[in-house]
Design a protein around this motif. Structure first.
Motif, PDB file in Angstrom:
ATOM      1  N   PHE A 276      -0.262  21.350  29.368  1.00 59.20           N
ATOM      2  CA  PHE A 276       0.686  22.245  28.513  1.00 59.20           C
ATOM      3  C   PHE A 276       0.790  23.501  29.273  1.00 59.20           C
ATOM      4  O   PHE A 276      -0.192  24.239  29.833  1.00 59.20           O
ATOM      5  N   ILE A 277       1.890  23.922  29.731  1.00 60.14           N
ATOM      6  CA  ILE A 277       2.255  24.908  30.411  1.00 60.14           C
ATOM      7  C   ILE A 277       2.939  26.022  29.468  1.00 60.14           C
ATOM      8  O   ILE A 277       4.112  25.627  29.225  1.00 60.14           O
ATOM      9  N   LYS A 278       2.336  27.355  29.412  1.00 58.78           N
ATOM     10  CA  LYS A 278       2.810  28.421  28.520  1.00 58.78           C
ATOM     11  C   LYS A 278       3.724  29.165  29.769  1.00 58.78           C
ATOM     12  O   LYS A 278       3.291  29.621  30.428  1.00 58.78           O
ATOM     13  N   THR A 279       5.166  29.133  29.224  1.00 59.13           N
ATOM     14  CA  THR A 279       5.799  29.972  30.204  1.00 59.13           C
ATOM     15  C   THR A 279       7.383  30.032  29.459  1.00 59.13           C
ATOM     16  O   THR A 279       7.470  29.624  28.445  1.00 59.13           O
ATOM     17  N   THR A 280       8.149  30.992  29.991  1.00 54.10           N
ATOM     18  CA  THR A 280       9.228  31.281  29.367  1.00 54.10           C
ATOM     19  C   THR A 280      10.500  30.627  30.015  1.00 54.10           C
ATOM     20  O   THR A 280      11.681  30.328  29.571  1.00 54.10           O
ATOM     21  N   THR A 281       9.991  29.872  31.183  1.00 54.45           N
ATOM     22  CA  THR A 281      10.985  29.057  31.764  1.00 54.45           C
ATOM     23  C   THR A 281      10.588  27.689  31.796  1.00 54.45           C
ATOM     24  O   THR A 281       9.800  27.206  32.188  1.00 54.45           O
ATOM     25  N   VAL A 282      11.568  27.041  31.081  1.00 52.65           N
ATOM     26  CA  VAL A 282      11.297  25.490  30.545  1.00 52.65           C
ATOM     27  C   VAL A 282      12.505  24.648  31.126  1.00 52.65           C
ATOM     28  O   VAL A 282      13.623  25.130  31.357  1.00 52.65           O
ATOM     29  N   PHE A 283      12.287  23.304  31.518  1.00 49.40           N
ATOM     30  CA  PHE A 283      13.027  22.451  32.014  1.00 49.40           C
ATOM     31  C   PHE A 283      13.199  21.577  30.832  1.00 49.40           C
ATOM     32  O   PHE A 283      12.165  21.140  29.816  1.00 49.40           O
ATOM     33  N   GLN A 284      14.369  20.360  30.843  1.00 50.85           N
ATOM     34  CA  GLN A 284      14.793  19.704  30.054  1.00 50.85           C
ATOM     35  C   GLN A 284      13.753  18.501  30.023  1.00 50.85           C
ATOM     36  O   GLN A 284      13.133  18.109  30.989  1.00 50.85           O
ATOM     37  N   PRO A 285      13.330  17.883  28.804  1.00 51.56           N
ATOM     38  CA  PRO A 285      12.540  16.823  28.882  1.00 51.56           C
ATOM     39  C   PRO A 285      13.070  15.625  29.812  1.00 51.56           C
ATOM     40  O   PRO A 285      14.229  15.595  29.987  1.00 51.56           O
TER      41      PRO A 285
ATOM     42  N   TRP B  54       8.209  17.427  26.345  1.00 52.83           N
ATOM     43  CA  TRP B  54       8.822  18.234  25.387  1.00 52.83           C
ATOM     44  C   TRP B  54       8.751  19.749  25.908  1.00 52.83           C
ATOM     45  O   TRP B  54       7.968  20.081  26.841  1.00 52.83           O
ATOM     46  N   ALA B  55       9.606  20.301  25.365  1.00 52.10           N
ATOM     47  CA  ALA B  55       9.814  21.862  25.788  1.00 52.10           C
ATOM     48  C   ALA B  55      10.465  22.661  24.477  1.00 52.10           C
ATOM     49  O   ALA B  55      11.079  22.215  23.660  1.00 52.10           O
ATOM     50  N   LYS B  56       9.798  23.913  24.455  1.00 49.58           N
ATOM     51  CA  LYS B  56      10.138  24.875  23.376  1.00 49.58           C
ATOM     52  C   LYS B  56      10.320  26.185  24.233  1.00 49.58           C
ATOM     53  O   LYS B  56       9.599  26.791  24.770  1.00 49.58           O
ATOM     54  N   GLN B  57      11.671  26.673  24.039  1.00 47.01           N
ATOM     55  CA  GLN B  57      11.903  28.136  24.911  1.00 47.01           C
ATOM     56  C   GLN B  57      12.126  29.020  23.789  1.00 47.01           C
ATOM     57  O   GLN B  57      12.822  28.739  22.719  1.00 47.01           O
ATOM     58  N   VAL B  58      11.360  30.068  24.044  1.00 48.44           N
ATOM     59  CA  VAL B  58      11.545  31.190  23.131  1.00 48.44           C
ATOM     60  C   VAL B  58      11.994  32.636  24.114  1.00 48.44           C
ATOM     61  O   VAL B  58      11.560  32.549  25.147  1.00 48.44           O
ATOM     62  N   PRO B  59      12.452  33.709  23.743  1.00 47.50           N
ATOM     63  CA  PRO B  59      12.676  34.878  24.141  1.00 47.50           C
ATOM     64  C   PRO B  59      11.511  35.452  24.861  1.00 47.50           C
ATOM     65  O   PRO B  59      10.178  35.308  24.101  1.00 47.50           O
ATOM     66  N   PRO B  60      11.455  36.033  26.009  1.00 46.72           N
ATOM     67  CA  PRO B  60      10.328  36.520  26.511  1.00 46.72           C
ATOM     68  C   PRO B  60       9.216  37.444  25.621  1.00 46.72           C
ATOM     69  O   PRO B  60       7.992  37.459  25.638  1.00 46.72           O
ATOM     70  N   SER B  61      10.113  38.292  24.929  1.00 47.49           N
ATOM     71  CA  SER B  61       9.366  39.356  24.052  1.00 47.49           C
ATOM     72  C   SER B  61       8.755  38.301  22.888  1.00 47.49           C
ATOM     73  O   SER B  61       7.745  39.319  22.457  1.00 47.49           O
ATOM     74  N   PHE B  62       8.946  37.155  22.492  1.00 46.63           N
ATOM     75  CA  PHE B  62       8.149  36.483  21.528  1.00 46.63           C
ATOM     76  C   PHE B  62       6.995  35.724  22.009  1.00 46.63           C
ATOM     77  O   PHE B  62       6.307  34.937  21.189  1.00 46.63           O
TER      78      PHE B  62
ATOM     79  N   MET C 171       6.128  24.254  28.094  1.00 45.77           N
ATOM     80  CA  MET C 171       6.345  22.663  28.177  1.00 45.77           C
ATOM     81  C   MET C 171       4.935  21.734  28.067  1.00 45.77           C
ATOM     82  O   MET C 171       4.064  22.149  28.475  1.00 45.77           O
ATOM     83  N   GLY C 172       5.326  20.621  27.515  1.00 49.71           N
ATOM     84  CA  GLY C 172       4.273  19.477  27.392  1.00 49.71           C
ATOM     85  C   GLY C 172       4.452  18.516  28.890  1.00 49.71           C
ATOM     86  O   GLY C 172       5.569  17.924  28.740  1.00 49.71           O
ATOM     87  N   VAL C 173       3.555  18.382  29.482  1.00 51.69           N
ATOM     88  CA  VAL C 173       3.798  17.534  30.974  1.00 51.69           C
ATOM     89  C   VAL C 173       2.906  16.532  31.011  1.00 51.69           C
ATOM     90  O   VAL C 173       1.753  16.661  30.942  1.00 51.69           O
TER      91      VAL C 173
END
Length: 114
Positions: free
Chosen positions: A37-46, A70-78, A87-89
């Motif tokens: 699992f990669i914690k990031t604000t830049t996510v790619f589509q499944p 799977w991917a879940k994107q949130v604003p950098p402030s959150f 993203m789960g890779v």
């Protein structure tokens, strides 16, 4: 198919990733023999195939390939406030160095030969 792998290990490692070359930055939250699992604000589509450069605690760098499940994107402030933003890779190619790292972490890889 079992979704939750009992071999997951919570480990924060620096990761660079990208479609063609590893240029985006993130950190792992947990790793397993078959994915991370990669914690990031830049996510790619499944379904996107990623090239991943994983920096181990001893500063070795491993190059691996994986596909976004799977991917879940949130604003950098959150980013700090949410548990699973990133993203789960699923890993497509696992190097010997990654296998050795997982065995050392106690999350050995089952079903592989000597």
């Amino acid at each position: 198919m079992e979704k939750r792998n009992k071999n997951r290990v919570g480990k924060r490692l620096m990761v660079r990733f990208g479609k063609e070359k590893p240029e985006k930055l993130g950190f792992t939250v947990d790793v397993s023999p078959t994915g991370l699992f990669i914690k990031t604000t830049t996510v790619f589509q499944p379904g996107t195939t990623l090239r991943i450069e994983l920096t181990l605690p001893d500063q070795r760098t491993l190059l691996i390939t994986g596909q976004v499940v799977w991917a879940k994107q949130v604003p950098p402030s959150f980013l700090r406030l949410t548990k699973k933003s990133g993203m789960g890779v699923r890993l497509a190619s696992v190097s010997d160095g990654y296998k050795q790292f997982m065995v050392g972490m106690g999350g050995g890889i089952r079903g592989t030969g000597p």
